[in-house]
Design a protein around this motif. Structure first.
Motif, short mmCIF file in Angstrom:
data_model
loop_
_atom_site.label_atom_id
_atom_site.label_comp_id
_atom_site.label_asym_id
_atom_site.label_seq_id
_atom_site.Cartn_x
_atom_site.Cartn_y
_atom_site.Cartn_z
N THR A 147 -7.57 -54.60 -31.72
CA THR A 147 -6.10 -54.57 -31.77
C THR A 147 -5.62 -54.67 -33.22
OG1 THR A 147 -5.95 -55.57 -29.57
CG2 THR A 147 -3.99 -55.69 -30.99
N LEU A 166 -1.53 -48.44 -37.53
CA LEU A 166 -0.26 -48.08 -36.91
C LEU A 166 0.92 -48.58 -37.73
CD1 LEU A 166 -1.08 -48.66 -33.13
CD2 LEU A 166 -0.74 -46.46 -34.30
N ARG A 167 0.72 -49.67 -38.51
CA ARG A 167 1.80 -50.18 -39.34
C ARG A 167 2.27 -49.13 -40.35
NH1 ARG A 167 -0.88 -55.28 -39.28
NH2 ARG A 167 -1.95 -54.74 -41.24
N LYS A 180 0.84 -43.73 -28.44
CA LYS A 180 0.37 -44.48 -29.60
C LYS A 180 -1.08 -44.14 -29.93
CE LYS A 180 3.56 -48.38 -29.32
NZ LYS A 180 3.70 -49.86 -29.28
N CYS A 232 -6.37 -51.43 -35.10
CA CYS A 232 -5.41 -50.37 -34.75
C CYS A 232 -4.06 -50.63 -35.41
CB CYS A 232 -5.26 -50.27 -33.24
SG CYS A 232 -6.76 -49.68 -32.40
N ASN A 233 -3.62 -51.89 -35.40
CA ASN A 233 -2.32 -52.22 -35.98
C ASN A 233 -2.32 -52.02 -37.49
OD1 ASN A 233 -1.03 -52.82 -33.58
ND2 ASN A 233 -1.67 -54.99 -33.61
N SER A 234 -3.51 -52.24 -38.14
CA SER A 234 -3.57 -52.03 -39.59
C SER A 234 -3.27 -50.59 -39.95
CB SER A 234 -4.95 -52.44 -40.12
OG SER A 234 -5.95 -51.55 -39.65
N THR A 280 4.86 -48.96 -36.43
CA THR A 280 4.74 -49.45 -35.07
C THR A 280 3.45 -50.26 -34.95
OG1 THR A 280 4.72 -48.88 -32.72
CG2 THR A 280 3.50 -47.43 -34.23
N GLN A 281 3.24 -50.86 -33.77
CA GLN A 281 2.00 -51.58 -33.52
C GLN A 281 1.84 -51.75 -32.02
OE1 GLN A 281 2.32 -55.38 -35.41
NE2 GLN A 281 3.83 -56.20 -33.99
#
Length: 1020
Positions: free
Chosen positions: A48, A55-56, A74, A51-53, A60-61
């Motif tokens: 998670t 998507l930022r 996403k 992925c957020n690193s 988004t995240q």
């Protein structure tokens, strides 16, 4: 380019096939482990955060990894961010089939990147299958974050692990062996950060017993200063027996990408370390060779005088001690030196191979310490050793013979002196002056009997003189005593002859005065004297000492003894007849009342003497039988020893010859790889070592034979010397063959030669090795080169022969052939590459400082450079600056530095194209017609004197330029070389035309594709 797909199996549910090998079997996604709550928790959080690193970057995240990817939007956005490419437009609907369509678009994009997803469908992702969703994210991480990692010819997981090991190697309490247990204490992560950013963490304050603190420190520093999000919880890692490997790999890969920019300096440092390590190792090998050679030559120098000392001892015991000392030398002192000599040759060959592979000058030992010098010294030692052993055995035989002759001389002298005792006084008497007629006649007959006896003893005197002469010829140590005794006997014998003749003359003068003689006494004396002599001779023969060396010789003595025993009945009859004469005398005296004086006037022999000697003869016969039978038993034992030795020698000798042939076949066999050959040779070597017990047993039998004084063996043609020499040659051959294969492996690994190329070289060598002896004649070597595409002239072939046959032996060995072909097909590190590496460490300066060396290189290599680099001379350099250019040139001995001149801005530097540097040509220079002077050169690289500066003139000049390179054969005139004219022969051809010429020429030689691309760039 065709992708090579590798299957990665996720338990029994789905399989991912991906281009490139970056996961091994133990990394497979196991169903049972995935169900572990701790592992699932770690993977959820890590994936998670990862992925957020990304998507930022899109603003988004995600919060829940299995829920937020269900509609596919996403997921598609994540793939666009990490790949930098646009995916198809997603479906806007919220129905299930819209979600499935979006997920399928994402999965199709993953497949287009060389990843083949098996058993992972969009339905599982849409349905929120945690296991499938985590597997899909792991596949994306592998493809876009881990697959492209490459460290020293390793990639993906192995490359990332090697990178971590290299970076954390200097740190205490850090030993990275995997991606789970090795990271639990947090020190490995802190070491990675400190290695690249020592200002962020004080590593000396970290404690191994505080893993949670270490991990949190690493997580916080990475998130704050390195922009690496916190993907793991310290408590989860510490409290889990085996942390999740995929979560750790995902987090560590972020550090690799964050620090990737610092790798260039490390690569340059590694290259310098490699070169310096090779140089240090070579210097150590040289010192070891000099030391070992000096010790071996000193031992040979001290041993040869001992073996050349041929001062004979006077006793058999002393000579036997010398022989025992020589055996100790053979068994104890020499074998270790044989091993040292073999090891010395192996070290020398290995050193020369390493120097040649590292492009260093060949090692030249000190004067008198060449391998040939040691071989010559060893050969001289073997010759002296062989002569010393032959001398020892000859001396032992001589002393044995001397002892036998001396004892025989003493026995015969004693018997002779016993017989001659009182004879001179007897002959000097004048008893005949007052004797009666009968007494005179008796004295006459007695004297005749004495003369007969004297003549019978003449042979004994001659034997004594012959024995004395032989003792003198054999250099008997007590020859003076022997000569004195022999001279006394000879003088006495001459005196006896003179006295005998004088007495006969006196008796003959008075013989006419006397008439009567007792015939019976006379007959007794005549018969008793020869019989007595026969018995004396028989006793002498029965007591005679003998020495034999074979059963045949003792059998001949037994036969002679049996013949003697066959004459005993006749001798007994003669004794009875002689004794009958004396009985007749007694009978007549008794009959006629004659009073006898009791003494036979004609002889000193009495019947009692005859009887006593006869009893002695009968007593000596069985003793002689016993002695002969004991000698038969001894000779039979010797014969058994001969047969025992021969039986083993006849097995060991052919075995050694067979092994030599097998080893020679293995060394040239092209079946299998070099490692398989090495394993086969190691197995041969082990079998040979295991066979050593048979050699030792044969040595024991040989020692027993020598102790039993057995010096010949008709049952075998092998001697112990033959076996020893063959065994030493076998050990040397297997060691040398293993060394050659090791050198071939070293050559292959160092030069990048493939197994197929080595097999091709070996097949060519075997085909032209017509004598099957592992060597080629010059004619065969020329034919081999021609068959491989070489066009050779006499001058070029002579140059090549000086490379492969530097000793002028007239043959080309397989190792020399492999070395030549390796030099022709592979490239090595050069001084320019080392200079370029130093230039990177020096930040493009023409000098380098001590601090830079100590910061970038390991301590040992840094100090090595500092101690050998000269001071840099320049006006703009700091104090203590070092000249790395002259140092790099010195590393390669005779190699000349290539200075690149200033070129026009549009002309590329030739230091960027090392493959364009000319090498020694295989083919003679093609003679081309002379053209008018060309225009000024386009660029002027400083090449060797053989290559003229490259211009842009006519087609023929361009072809002449190409013919100077190693990878082009001599070019013919354009109408012959090309199917049609390329250009008009105008003197000013355009650069584009020459580029087209070069492309077409390279199409004729597909294997030079790399050099074609580089040259095209230069010409354009």
């Amino acid at each position: 380019m065709t992708a090579v797909e590798t299957h990665i199996t996720y338990s029994n549910s789905y399989t991912i096939e991906h281009e490139g090998v970056y996961m091994t079997q133990e990394e497979d996604w196991d169903r049972d482990l995935l169900l572990d709550p701790a592992w699932e928790k770690q993977q959820r959080k890590t994936f998670t955060a990862w992925c957020n690193s990304h998507l930022r970057k899109a603003g988004t995240q995600i919060e829940n990894i299995e829920e937020d990817f269900r509609n596919g939007l996403k997921l598609m956005l994540l793939l666009e961010v990490i790949s930098g490419e646009r995916l198809p437009k997603p479906d806007k609907g919220k129905m299930r089939f819209h979600k499935i369509a979006n997920v399928n678009k994402a999965l199709d994009f993953i497949c287009s990147k060389g990843v083949k997803l098996v058993s992972i469908g969009a339905e599982e992702i849409v349905d929120g299958n945690v296991k499938m969703t985590l597997g899909m994210i792991w596949t994306i991480i592998l493809r876009f974050a881990i697959q492209d990692i490459s460290v020293e010819e390793t990639s993906a997981k192995e490359g990332l692990l090697l990178w971590c090991q290299r970076k954390t190697a200097p740190y205490r309490n850090v030993n990275v062996q995997n991606f789970h247990i090795s990271w639990k204490d947090g020190l490995a992560l802190c070491a990675l950060i400190h290695r690249h950013r020592p200002d962020l963490i004080d590593y000396s304050k970290l404690r191994k017993d505080d893993p949670i603190g270490n991990l949190n420190t690493a997580f916080e520093v990475a998130e704050k200063f390195l922009d690496i999000p916190k993907m793991l919880d310290a408590e989860d890692i510490v409290n889990t027996p085996k942390p999740d490997e995929k979560a750790i790999m995902t987090y560590v890969s972020c550090f690799y990408h964050a620090f990737a920019g610092a790798e260039q300096a490390e690569t340059a440092a590694n290259r310098i370390c490699k070169v310096l390590a090779v140089n240090q190792e070579n210097e150590k090998l040289m010192e070891e060779y000099e030391k070992l050679a000096s010790e071996l030559l000193e031992w040979i120098r001290r041993t040869i005088p001992w073996l050349e000392n041929r001062v004979a001892e006077q006793t058999m015991r002393s000579m036997q001690q010398k022989l025992e000392d020589f055996r100790d030398y053979r068994r104890v002192h020499k074998p270790p030196r044989v091993q040292e000599k073999c090891q010395l040759e192996i070290n020398f060959n290995t050193l020369q191979t390493k120097l040649r592979l590292s492009n260093r000058p060949a090692f030249m030992p000190s004067e008198g310490k060449m391998v040939s010098d040691i071989a010559n010294a060893w050969k001289g030692l073997d010759q002296v050793e062989k002569g010393y052993e032959e001398w020892l055995l000859t001396e032992i035989r001589r002393l044995e013979r001397l002892d036998h002759l001396a004892e025989k001389f003493k026995q015969k002298c004693s018997m002779h002196e016993s017989w001659t005792g009182g004879k001179e006084d007897l002959l000097a008497q004048k008893d005949y002056e007052s004797a009666s007629l009968m007494e005179i006649r008796a004295l006459m007959r007695k004297h005749e009997a004495f003369e007969s006896d004297l003549a019978a003893h003449q042979d004994r005197v001659e034997q004594i003189a012959a024995i004395a002469q032989e003792l003198n010829e054999l250099d008997y140590h007590d020859a003076a005593t022997v000569n004195a005794r022999c001279q006394g006997i000879c003088d006495q014998w001459d005196n006896l002859g003179t006295l005998t003749q004088k007495r006969r003359d006196a008796l003959e003068r008075v013989e006419k005065l006397w008439e009567t003689i007792d015939q019976l006494y006379l007959e007794f004396a005549k018969r008793a004297a020869p019989f007595n002599n026969w018995m004396d001779g028989a006793m002498e023969d029965l007591q005679d000492m003998f020495i034999v060396h074979s059963i045949e010789e003792i059998q001949s003595l037994i036969t002679a003894h049996d013949q003697f025993k066959a004459t005993l009945p006749e001798a007994d009859k003669e004794r009875m007849a002689t004794m009958g004469i004396h009985s007749e005398i007694l009978k007549i005296a008794q009959t006629y009342g004659i009073k006898l004086s009791g003494i036979n006037p004609y002889t000193n022999l009495s019947p009692q003497d005859i009887s006593n000697k006869w009893d002695t003869v009968k007593h000596l016969v069985p003793l002689r039988d016993q002695m002969l039978q004991e000698e038969v038993a001894r000779q039979q034992a010797n014969e058994r020893l001969r047969r025992q030795f021969a039986a083993q020698a006849n097995i060991i000798g052919p075995w050694i010859q067979t092994k030599m042939e097998e080893i020679s076949h293995v060394s040239v066999d092209i079946a299998g790889s070099l490692e398989e050959q090495m394993n086969s040779l190691k197995q041969y070597e082990q079998n040979i070592i295991n066979y050593k017990s048979n050699i030792d047993k044969l040595e024991g039998d040989h020692q027993l034979s020598q102790e039993s004084l057995i010096f010949d063996n008709k049952h075998t043609n092998y001697t112990m010397e033959h076996i020893r020499v063959g065994w030493e040659q076998l050990l040397t051959t297997i060691a040398r063959t293993i060394n050659e294969v090791e050198n071939q492996i070293l050559t292959r690994d160092a030069k990048g030669i493939s197994q197929e190329q080595l097999n091709e070289f070996r097949a060519s060598f075997n085909h032209f090795d017509r004598k099957r002896n592992g060597m080629m004649d010059p004619d065969d070597f020329r034919a081999c080169l021609i068959s491989m595409g070489y066009d050779l002239g006499e001058v070029e072939f002579a140059r090549i022969m000086t490379l492969v046959d530097s000793s002028n032996t007239g043959v080309v060995t397989f190792q020399a052939f492999i070395d030549f072909m390796t030099r022709e097909t592979a490239e090595t590190d050069t001084a320019e590459q080392v200079m370029a590496s130093f230039k990177i460490l020096a930040s493009d300066k023409s000098y380098i400082t001590v601090d830079e060396l100590r910061r970038e290189l390991p301590p040992e290599q840094a100090e090595y450079c500092i101690s050998r680099m000269t001071r840099y001379i320049g006006s703009d350099c700091p104090t203590g600056a070092l000249d790395y250019i002259s140092f790099s040139s010195a590393l390669y001995g005779r190699e000349r530095l290539i200075n690149t001149p200033l070129l026009p801005p549009h002309t590329p530097s030739y230091s960027l194209y090392p493959f364009l540097l000319p090498k020694k040509r295989k083919h003679p220079q093609t003679h081309l017609p002379t053209f008018p002077p060309p225009p000024p050169p386009l660029f002027l690289p400083m090449w060797s004197e053989r290559v003229q500066p490259f211009h842009c003139p006519s087609t023929l000049s361009f072809l002449s330029f190409f013919s100077s390179f190693k990878f082009f054969p001599p070019l013919l005139a354009p109408p012959i070389f090309f199917s049609r004219p390329l250009l008009s022969c105008s003197e000013r051809a355009r650069a584009e035309d020459f580029a087209q010429i070069f492309k077409r020429m390279c199409l004729l030689l597909p294997r030079f594709e790399k050099r074609k691309r580089g040259m095209c760039q230069v010409l354009h």
